[in-house]
Design a protein around this motif. Structure first.
Motif, PDB file in Angstrom:
ATOM      1  N   ALA A 159      -8.138   4.505   0.855  1.00  0.00           N
ATOM      2  CA  ALA A 159      -6.686   4.621   0.946  1.00  0.00           C
ATOM      3  C   ALA A 159      -5.994   3.517   0.156  1.00  0.00           C
ATOM      4  O   ALA A 159      -4.834   3.643  -0.194  1.00  0.00           O
ATOM      5  CB  ALA A 159      -6.233   4.583   2.407  1.00  0.00           C
TER       6      ALA A 159
ATOM      7  N   ASN B  78      -1.353  11.607   0.677  1.00  0.00           N
ATOM      8  CA  ASN B  78      -2.042  10.686  -0.235  1.00  0.00           C
ATOM      9  C   ASN B  78      -3.432  11.210  -0.592  1.00  0.00           C
ATOM     10  O   ASN B  78      -4.307  10.467  -0.996  1.00  0.00           O
ATOM     11  CB  ASN B  78      -2.129   9.268   0.348  1.00  0.00           C
ATOM     12  CG  ASN B  78      -3.033   9.175   1.559  1.00  0.00           C
ATOM     13  OD1 ASN B  78      -3.355  10.184   2.170  1.00  0.00           O
ATOM     14  ND2 ASN B  78      -3.450   7.971   1.887  1.00  0.00           N
ATOM     15  N   VAL B 110      -2.642   7.753  -7.129  1.00  0.00           N
ATOM     16  CA  VAL B 110      -1.826   8.294  -6.048  1.00  0.00           C
ATOM     17  C   VAL B 110      -1.985   7.434  -4.792  1.00  0.00           C
ATOM     18  O   VAL B 110      -1.006   7.054  -4.154  1.00  0.00           O
ATOM     19  CB  VAL B 110      -2.250   9.759  -5.736  1.00  0.00           C
ATOM     20  CG1 VAL B 110      -1.648  10.218  -4.415  1.00  0.00           C
ATOM     21  CG2 VAL B 110      -1.837  10.678  -6.866  1.00  0.00           C
ATOM     22  N   ARG B 111      -3.234   7.105  -4.462  1.00  0.00           N
ATOM     23  CA  ARG B 111      -3.473   6.352  -3.228  1.00  0.00           C
ATOM     24  C   ARG B 111      -2.953   4.923  -3.333  1.00  0.00           C
ATOM     25  O   ARG B 111      -2.645   4.286  -2.341  1.00  0.00           O
ATOM     26  CB  ARG B 111      -4.969   6.348  -2.907  1.00  0.00           C
ATOM     27  CG  ARG B 111      -5.489   7.742  -2.653  1.00  0.00           C
ATOM     28  CD  ARG B 111      -6.696   7.737  -1.740  1.00  0.00           C
ATOM     29  NE  ARG B 111      -7.213   9.095  -1.639  1.00  0.00           N
ATOM     30  CZ  ARG B 111      -8.394   9.472  -2.116  1.00  0.00           C
ATOM     31  NH1 ARG B 111      -9.200   8.581  -2.663  1.00  0.00           N
ATOM     32  NH2 ARG B 111      -8.796  10.721  -1.999  1.00  0.00           N
ATOM     33  N   ARG B 113      -0.184   4.170  -4.915  1.00  0.00           N
ATOM     34  CA  ARG B 113       1.277   4.231  -4.761  1.00  0.00           C
ATOM     35  C   ARG B 113       1.686   4.586  -3.344  1.00  0.00           C
ATOM     36  O   ARG B 113       2.829   4.400  -2.949  1.00  0.00           O
ATOM     37  CB  ARG B 113       1.847   5.269  -5.730  1.00  0.00           C
ATOM     38  CG  ARG B 113       1.865   4.795  -7.177  1.00  0.00           C
ATOM     39  CD  ARG B 113       2.165   5.957  -8.094  1.00  0.00           C
ATOM     40  NE  ARG B 113       3.441   6.608  -7.769  1.00  0.00           N
ATOM     41  CZ  ARG B 113       3.683   7.894  -8.013  1.00  0.00           C
ATOM     42  NH1 ARG B 113       2.778   8.658  -8.559  1.00  0.00           N
ATOM     43  NH2 ARG B 113       4.844   8.405  -7.694  1.00  0.00           N
ATOM     44  N   ILE B 114       0.749   5.180  -2.597  1.00  0.00           N
ATOM     45  CA  ILE B 114       1.074   5.635  -1.246  1.00  0.00           C
ATOM     46  C   ILE B 114       0.110   4.981  -0.270  1.00  0.00           C
ATOM     47  O   ILE B 114      -1.042   5.368  -0.148  1.00  0.00           O
ATOM     48  CB  ILE B 114       0.972   7.168  -1.177  1.00  0.00           C
ATOM     49  CG1 ILE B 114       1.829   7.783  -2.288  1.00  0.00           C
ATOM     50  CG2 ILE B 114       1.395   7.661   0.190  1.00  0.00           C
ATOM     51  CD1 ILE B 114       1.726   9.268  -2.390  1.00  0.00           C
ATOM     52  N   MET B 116      -1.523   3.605   3.382  1.00  0.00           N
ATOM     53  CA  MET B 116      -1.774   4.295   4.641  1.00  0.00           C
ATOM     54  C   MET B 116      -2.252   3.318   5.709  1.00  0.00           C
ATOM     55  O   MET B 116      -3.048   2.430   5.437  1.00  0.00           O
ATOM     56  CB  MET B 116      -2.818   5.388   4.429  1.00  0.00           C
ATOM     57  CG  MET B 116      -3.001   6.276   5.653  1.00  0.00           C
ATOM     58  SD  MET B 116      -3.825   7.807   5.203  1.00  0.00           S
ATOM     59  CE  MET B 116      -3.232   8.898   6.486  1.00  0.00           C
ATOM     60  N   PRO B 193       3.168  -0.427  -2.501  1.00  0.00           N
ATOM     61  CA  PRO B 193       3.267   1.034  -2.592  1.00  0.00           C
ATOM     62  C   PRO B 193       4.730   1.448  -2.485  1.00  0.00           C
ATOM     63  O   PRO B 193       5.577   0.642  -2.092  1.00  0.00           O
ATOM     64  CB  PRO B 193       2.497   1.501  -1.357  1.00  0.00           C
ATOM     65  CG  PRO B 193       2.684   0.413  -0.363  1.00  0.00           C
ATOM     66  CD  PRO B 193       2.779  -0.864  -1.142  1.00  0.00           C
TER      67      PRO B 193
END
Lengths: 269, 278
Positions: A159, B78, B110-111, B113-114, B116, B193
């Motif tokens: 992540a 994400n 993508v991960r 920028r986002i 979790m 992010p």
């Protein structure tokens, strides 16, 4: 019921106690400083030692570790992290079978690939034989321990934008490291006591040698040779050798536990 | 403005999958737009025709009973669902006008920028410092001074600096549960992010630690767009600007939080919020 259980425990422990008792009783009196520092004496002369064999065993298991640790760990990582569904069960099964192959057969295999082509017994061939024996143990340990790493750590790393390989190298392997180190040490202790695979790979050497391309002595083969000899003095040397070997294996196990505890404490903080 | 995406018949209940934006200024900028998203685990469809817009610098809460698909939707944002074998998505998820499922999209990017944050805090078995700068290091940042600065700034923003500043080299696992979760938040925001996804971030914590996380969410929305999945309705009411209610894989109602909790349009929403089921 409790009695039966206790009895089983006693029966299980009796052989260990007897082995330790006899080896130490026969071996300790025969042990002296010369055993570690001197070379074997010709028949008829008393004294002498197994310095060549002790160094030989060290070199052999060192070579085995050099071969088996990278292959075993990479293989374990591959089947748990990258190819979980199709390959993993097959590799697991293969590792179990390899683990069950009699060590003499592994010796024959090493003879075929590392002795015959060079027409010479060598330390390297002995290392290959022991390494092949270590690989399945390390694959299984790595695989089992990686599976114990919580998937939340895997997800956490991904992540944050880690690639799978990066996540394995920076988070997952380090998290499983204490257990893997223990597994490697246990595997080393196991192969340090092997005789059969060395008989026609490393062969034996009555002289001090560190050359990887030459035959090399080892504690186990030396014990075997001395134990079946007709000479009283050699028998005593064999007992001393057995004592040293058992002490070394025990030391490996204790080291494994110490390392594990140390690494775990580092992680827990 | 009402966008009738689909109308589905359920036995006895009429569910409208609709996007409602009343009580929100028209000029609001959208961080994420979700259109016609269907999601499958193997043959089983778990999300049906989801469409919603998520506003920039807002806190959007996803609520609904267990298994309603809210976490699945969050993990679509994400692409964490990519990791699950047999998972399939159809439809469109745009983050800042870029389709994150489009061809040639770099999942790693993508991960990054986002961010979790997970239900169970998952600090790596490393030092506090190494945890916070992990994302920066794997992105290639080697400059020790920049890492130090990012570490301090992130821990400050995650309200953990005062507790952690004297023990940055200690193991992250020596922190308490609430601190560990704030560390995970610090770790997520260290890579700067645009969006922060939170999957029940305080459900495993004691009430006091949970309050701290809520306060943190409130302060973080100035800088980040936050999407939070929660089982705790009071929490949704307290921290979010907009709330989306999911039921059986469908978006039942989506609107401004005060209105959702005081005067929901759908009977189903009202029943859930008043505790009649769920």
């Amino acid at each position: 019921m409790t009695f039966l259980c206790a009895l089983s425990v006693v029966i299980a422990l009796v052989p260990l106690a007897f082995i330790l008792f006899f080896v130490l009783r026969q071996g300790l009196p025969a042990l002296n400083w010369a055993f570690f520092t001197e070379m074997p004496k010709p028949v008829g002369e008393t004294g002498g030692g197994m310095a060549n064999a002790i160094v030989g065993t060290g070199i052999l298991i060192g070579l085995a570790a050099l071969i088996a640790v990278p292959i075993g760990i990479t293989c374990g990582v591959y089947i748990t992290e990258f190819n979980t569904t199709r390959l993993a069960p097959a590799v697991r099964f293969a590792a179990d079978i390899l683990n069950g192959v009699p060590s003499i057969v592994i010796g024959v295999f090493a003879y075929a690939i590392a002795v015959l082509p060079f027409r010479r017994f060598s330390a390297l061939a002995g290392g290959v034989a022991l390494g092949v024996m270590m690989i399945p143990i390390i694959v299984r340990t790595t695989e089992e321990l990686l599976a114990l790493v919580p998937s939340s750590l895997r997800e956490g790393a991904l992540a944050l934008g880690a690639t799978r390989g990066r996540a394995v190298a920076t988070v997952i392997l380090p998290a499983a490291l204490p257990g893997i180190v223990t597994g490697v040490l246990v595997a080393l202790a196991r192969v340090a006591g092997e005789t059969a695979p060395l008989l026609f790979t490393a062969f034996n050497n009555r002289f001090f040698s560190t050359a990887l391309g030459q035959p090399i002595g080892s504690l186990t083969v030396q014990i075997f040779t001395y134990a079946i000899s007709p000479y009283e003095d050699w028998h005593r040397q064999a007992w001393a050798g057995a004592t040293v070997l058992i002490a070394a294996v025990l030391a490996f196990s204790l080291l494994a536990r110490a390392v594990t505890r140390r690494l775990e404490r580092m992680h827990r903080g | 403005m009402e966008d009738e995406a689909s109308v589905v018949d359920q036995p006895g209940i009429r569910i409208q999958t609709a996007v409602r934006t009343d009580a929100v200024p028209e000029a609001e900028r959208q961080a994420i737009t979700i259109r016609n998203v269907q999601f499958y685990y193997g043959e089983k469809q778990v999300l049906f025709d989801i469409g919603m817009d998520i506003g920039e610098n807002r806190v959007t809460a996803l609520i609904g009973p267990s298994g309603c698909g809210k976490s699945t939707l969050l993990r679509c944002l994400n692409r964490m669902n990519d990791l699950i074998e047999g998972a399939r998505i159809r439809g469109e998820v745009k983050v800042k006008d870029r389709d994150i499922y489009g061809a040639g999209v770099d999942v790693i990017e993508v991960r990054r920028r986002i961010g979790m944050v997970f239900q169970k805090s998952n600090p790596f078995p490393k030092s506090i410092y190494d945890n916070v700068v992990y994302g920066l290091r794997i992105a290639g940042q080697r400059d020790r001074r920049k890492l130090d600065e990012a570490c301090e700034a992130s821990l400050q923003r995650a309200a953990l600096w005062d507790e952690a500043k004297d023990r940055l080299q200690e193991s992250a696992l020596s922190l308490s549960g609430g601190q560990q979760q704030r560390l995970c938040i610090a770790r997520a925001i260290a890579v700067e992010p645009e969006i922060l996804l939170m999957d029940e971030p305080s459900s495993a914590l004691d009430p006091l630690a949970a309050v701290k996380i809520e306060e943190l969410i409130y302060s973080l929305k100035e800088r980040y767009t936050i999407v939070i999945v929660t089982h705790n309705l009071q929490q949704a009411a307290r921290v979010s600007d907009k709330t989306a209610f999911f039921w059986l894989g469908r978006l039942v109602e989506y609107g401004a939080t005060p209105q959702m909790f005081t005067n929901p349009r759908e009977k189903l929403t009202e029943d859930y919020i008043t505790g009649r089921f769920g």
